[in-house]
Design a protein around this motif. Structure first.
Motif, PDB file in Angstrom:
ATOM      1  N   ASP A 184      20.097  -4.525  22.947  1.00 20.84           N
ATOM      2  CA  ASP A 184      21.431  -5.070  23.187  1.00 20.84           C
ATOM      3  C   ASP A 184      21.987  -4.339  24.409  1.00 20.84           C
ATOM      4  N   PRO A 185      21.884  -4.953  25.594  1.00 20.63           N
ATOM      5  CA  PRO A 185      22.275  -4.262  26.825  1.00 20.63           C
ATOM      6  C   PRO A 185      23.759  -3.927  26.941  1.00 20.63           C
ATOM      7  N   ARG A 186      24.557  -4.363  25.951  1.00 17.85           N
ATOM      8  CA  ARG A 186      25.972  -3.964  25.953  1.00 17.85           C
ATOM      9  C   ARG A 186      26.103  -2.472  25.664  1.00 17.85           C
ATOM     10  N   HIS A 187      25.058  -1.900  25.069  1.00 16.19           N
ATOM     11  CA  HIS A 187      25.037  -0.464  24.782  1.00 16.19           C
ATOM     12  C   HIS A 187      24.259   0.248  25.886  1.00 16.19           C
ATOM     13  N   ALA A 188      24.850   1.304  26.414  1.00 18.65           N
ATOM     14  CA  ALA A 188      24.245   2.017  27.550  1.00 18.65           C
ATOM     15  C   ALA A 188      22.840   2.526  27.246  1.00 18.65           C
ATOM     16  N   ASP A 189      22.597   2.918  25.985  1.00 24.14           N
ATOM     17  CA  ASP A 189      21.281   3.468  25.649  1.00 24.14           C
ATOM     18  C   ASP A 189      20.247   2.383  25.353  1.00 24.14           C
ATOM     19  N   GLN A 190      20.619   1.120  25.613  1.00 25.45           N
ATOM     20  CA  GLN A 190      19.665   0.021  25.430  1.00 25.45           C
ATOM     21  C   GLN A 190      19.499  -0.810  26.709  1.00 25.45           C
ATOM     22  N   MET A 191      19.978  -0.280  27.828  1.00 23.18           N
ATOM     23  CA  MET A 191      19.826  -0.971  29.112  1.00 23.18           C
ATOM     24  C   MET A 191      18.397  -0.786  29.629  1.00 23.18           C
ATOM     25  N   VAL A 192      17.806  -1.870  30.097  1.00 18.05           N
ATOM     26  CA  VAL A 192      16.463  -1.821  30.677  1.00 18.05           C
ATOM     27  C   VAL A 192      16.563  -2.292  32.124  1.00 18.05           C
ATOM     28  N   ARG A 193      16.265  -1.387  33.045  1.00 21.04           N
ATOM     29  CA  ARG A 193      16.371  -1.733  34.454  1.00 21.04           C
ATOM     30  C   ARG A 193      15.419  -0.852  35.254  1.00 21.04           C
ATOM     31  N   GLY A 194      14.811  -1.415  36.267  1.00 20.47           N
ATOM     32  CA  GLY A 194      13.927  -0.620  37.101  1.00 20.47           C
ATOM     33  C   GLY A 194      13.312  -1.457  38.206  1.00 20.47           C
ATOM     34  N   VAL A 195      12.357  -0.869  38.877  1.00 19.90           N
ATOM     35  CA  VAL A 195      11.624  -1.575  39.921  1.00 19.90           C
ATOM     36  C   VAL A 195      10.132  -1.429  39.653  1.00 19.90           C
ATOM     37  N   VAL A 196       9.378  -2.396  40.111  1.00 23.75           N
ATOM     38  CA  VAL A 196       7.925  -2.350  39.982  1.00 23.75           C
ATOM     39  C   VAL A 196       7.317  -2.984  41.228  1.00 23.75           C
ATOM     40  N   THR A 197       6.232  -2.407  41.691  1.00 24.53           N
ATOM     41  CA  THR A 197       5.524  -2.989  42.823  1.00 24.53           C
ATOM     42  C   THR A 197       4.420  -3.893  42.298  1.00 24.53           C
ATOM     43  N   LEU A 198       4.508  -5.168  42.608  1.00 22.54           N
ATOM     44  CA  LEU A 198       3.493  -6.125  42.179  1.00 22.54           C
ATOM     45  C   LEU A 198       2.278  -5.964  43.087  1.00 22.54           C
ATOM     46  N   PRO A 199       1.107  -5.650  42.536  1.00 23.20           N
ATOM     47  CA  PRO A 199      -0.064  -5.336  43.359  1.00 23.20           C
ATOM     48  C   PRO A 199      -0.504  -6.451  44.301  1.00 23.20           C
ATOM     49  N   ALA A 200      -0.234  -7.693  43.917  1.00 22.35           N
ATOM     50  CA  ALA A 200      -0.645  -8.818  44.773  1.00 22.35           C
ATOM     51  C   ALA A 200       0.533  -9.353  45.591  1.00 22.35           C
ATOM     52  N   GLY A 201       1.670  -8.632  45.580  1.00 21.82           N
ATOM     53  CA  GLY A 201       2.839  -9.084  46.333  1.00 21.82           C
ATOM     54  C   GLY A 201       3.600 -10.175  45.605  1.00 21.82           C
ATOM     55  N   THR A 202       4.682 -10.631  46.235  1.00 23.06           N
ATOM     56  CA  THR A 202       5.541 -11.635  45.606  1.00 23.06           C
ATOM     57  C   THR A 202       5.376 -13.024  46.203  1.00 23.06           C
ATOM     58  N   GLY A 203       4.808 -13.078  47.399  1.00 21.92           N
ATOM     59  CA  GLY A 203       4.697 -14.369  48.074  1.00 21.92           C
ATOM     60  C   GLY A 203       5.980 -14.768  48.775  1.00 21.92           C
ATOM     61  N   LYS A 204       6.981 -13.910  48.708  1.00 24.36           N
ATOM     62  CA  LYS A 204       8.273 -14.192  49.334  1.00 24.36           C
ATOM     63  C   LYS A 204       8.475 -13.303  50.562  1.00 24.36           C
ATOM     64  N   THR A 205       9.222 -13.820  51.516  1.00 23.22           N
ATOM     65  CA  THR A 205       9.664 -13.001  52.642  1.00 23.22           C
ATOM     66  C   THR A 205      10.989 -12.368  52.249  1.00 23.22           C
ATOM     67  N   VAL A 206      10.994 -11.052  52.136  1.00 21.53           N
ATOM     68  CA  VAL A 206      12.188 -10.337  51.693  1.00 21.53           C
ATOM     69  C   VAL A 206      12.906  -9.747  52.902  1.00 21.53           C
ATOM     70  N   ARG A 207      14.180 -10.099  53.045  1.00 19.68           N
ATOM     71  CA  ARG A 207      14.998  -9.531  54.112  1.00 19.68           C
ATOM     72  C   ARG A 207      15.698  -8.280  53.570  1.00 19.68           C
ATOM     73  N   VAL A 208      15.598  -7.196  54.335  1.00 17.22           N
ATOM     74  CA  VAL A 208      16.113  -5.913  53.882  1.00 17.22           C
ATOM     75  C   VAL A 208      17.253  -5.446  54.777  1.00 17.22           C
ATOM     76  N   GLY A 209      18.365  -5.081  54.156  1.00 19.06           N
ATOM     77  CA  GLY A 209      19.508  -4.513  54.868  1.00 19.06           C
ATOM     78  C   GLY A 209      19.581  -3.024  54.590  1.00 19.06           C
TER      79      GLY A 209
END
Length: 229
Positions: A48-73
Motif C-alpha cells: 500500500d504505497p500510501r504508507h512510506a514503508d511500503q513505497m517501491v521505487r528505483g531504477v534499473v538498466t535494461l540489458p537490451a535497452g529500451t528502444g526509445k530515444t531518451v532526451r536528457v536535461g
C-alpha cells in the motif's frame, strides 16, 4: 466489455496463466499496429504505497535497452555542464533552464542535477514533480557524476514506481526486439523490483504479473515462473 478488433484478432484465454516466454511471444505477435509498439509489464504488488514503508521505487538498466530515444536535461554549471554536454545531454543549463521550464517548455524525458543546483531545481517542484521528472539522489539523478548519469539514462536505464493501486507499469522494449532480449529485460525489471521489496510489505509480494503490447490485451503470467515472486 466489448473486445476491440485487436483483441479479437489474438486468441487469448484471459484466465489462463502463461509462462513468461509464451506471454512475451503472444504480446509480440499481437503487436500489429503501424508503429513499433512497446512491450509492457504490469506487476501487481502486495503493498500500500500510501504508507512510506511500503513505497517501491528505483531504477534499473535494461540489458537490451529500451528502444526509445531518451532526451536528457541536466542542471549544472561550469565544468559539470561541459561534462554533461560531452556525455550527450540534450539540454544543459542553470537559472536559464529553470526559466525555460517555468515558461512551459520541458524538452527532456529525464532530469539530472548536481547537488549544488538543487536550490534552483527545488523551485520547479510543482512542475517537475507531477511529471516524475524531479531529480532524486536515491535514483542517481542528483549526482556530481553527471556524465555517468547521462550515459545511463540514454543507455537503457528506466525508472519504476508503484502507483496508488499497488501496481508498477514499465516498458521492457519494443515489439521489434528479439524474444530473448525482451526476456532479459523482463528478468532485469522483475529482479530489481523484487530486490526493492520494502520492509512494510506483508504476505505475498508479487501477486500478479501481466505482459501486453501498447495496443494489445493483457496476458497473465504464472507468478510461479517469476524469479523471487
Amino acid at each position: 466489455m466489448a473486445l476491440s478488433k485487436k483483441q479479437k484478432a489474438i486468441t487469448i484465454d484471459r484466465e489462463k496463466l502463461h509462462g513468461v516466454d509464451e506471454a512475451i511471444a503472444l504480446a509480440k505477435s499481437g503487436a500489429t499496429s503501424k508503429f513499433d509498439e512497446t512491450i509492457e509489464v504490469a506487476l501487481n504488488l502486495g503493498v500500500d504505497p500510501r504508507h512510506a514503508d511500503q513505497m517501491v521505487r528505483g531504477v534499473v538498466t535494461l540489458p537490451a535497452g529500451t528502444g526509445k530515444t531518451v532526451r536528457v536535461g541536466v542542471f549544472a554549471r561550469g565544468a559539470k555542464a561541459d561534462e554533461a554536454r560531452a556525455a550527450g545531454a540534450d539540454v544543459v543549463g542553470a537559472e536559464d533552464l529553470m526559466e525555460t521550464i517555468q515558461g512551459g517548455t520541458i524538452d527532456f524525458d529525464r532530469c539530472i542535477a548536481t547537488p549544488d543546483m538543487m536550490g534552483v531545481v527545488g523551485r520547479l517542484g510543482k512542475v517537475l514533480g507531477p511529471k516524475g521528472l524531479m531529480p532524486n539522489p536515491k535514483l542517481g539523478t542528483v549526482t556530481m557524476n553527471v556524465a555517468e548519469a547521462v550515459k545511463a539514462a540514454k543507455g537503457g536505464q528506466v525508472e519504476y514506481r508503484v502507483e496508488k493501486a499497488g501496481i508498477i507499469h514499465s516498458g521492457i522494449g519494443k515489439a521489434s526486439f528479439a524474444q530473448e532480449d525482451l526476456r532479459r529485460n523482463f528478468d532485469a525489471l522483475v529482479d530489481a523490483v523484487v530486490k526493492a521489496k520494502p520492509s512494510g510489505a506483508k504476505g505475498k509480494y508479487v501477486r500478479k504479473v501481466a505482459v501486453s503490447s501498447t495496443m494489445g490485451p493483457g496476458i497473465k503470467v504464472d507468478t510461479a515462473e517469476v524469479a523471487g515472486a
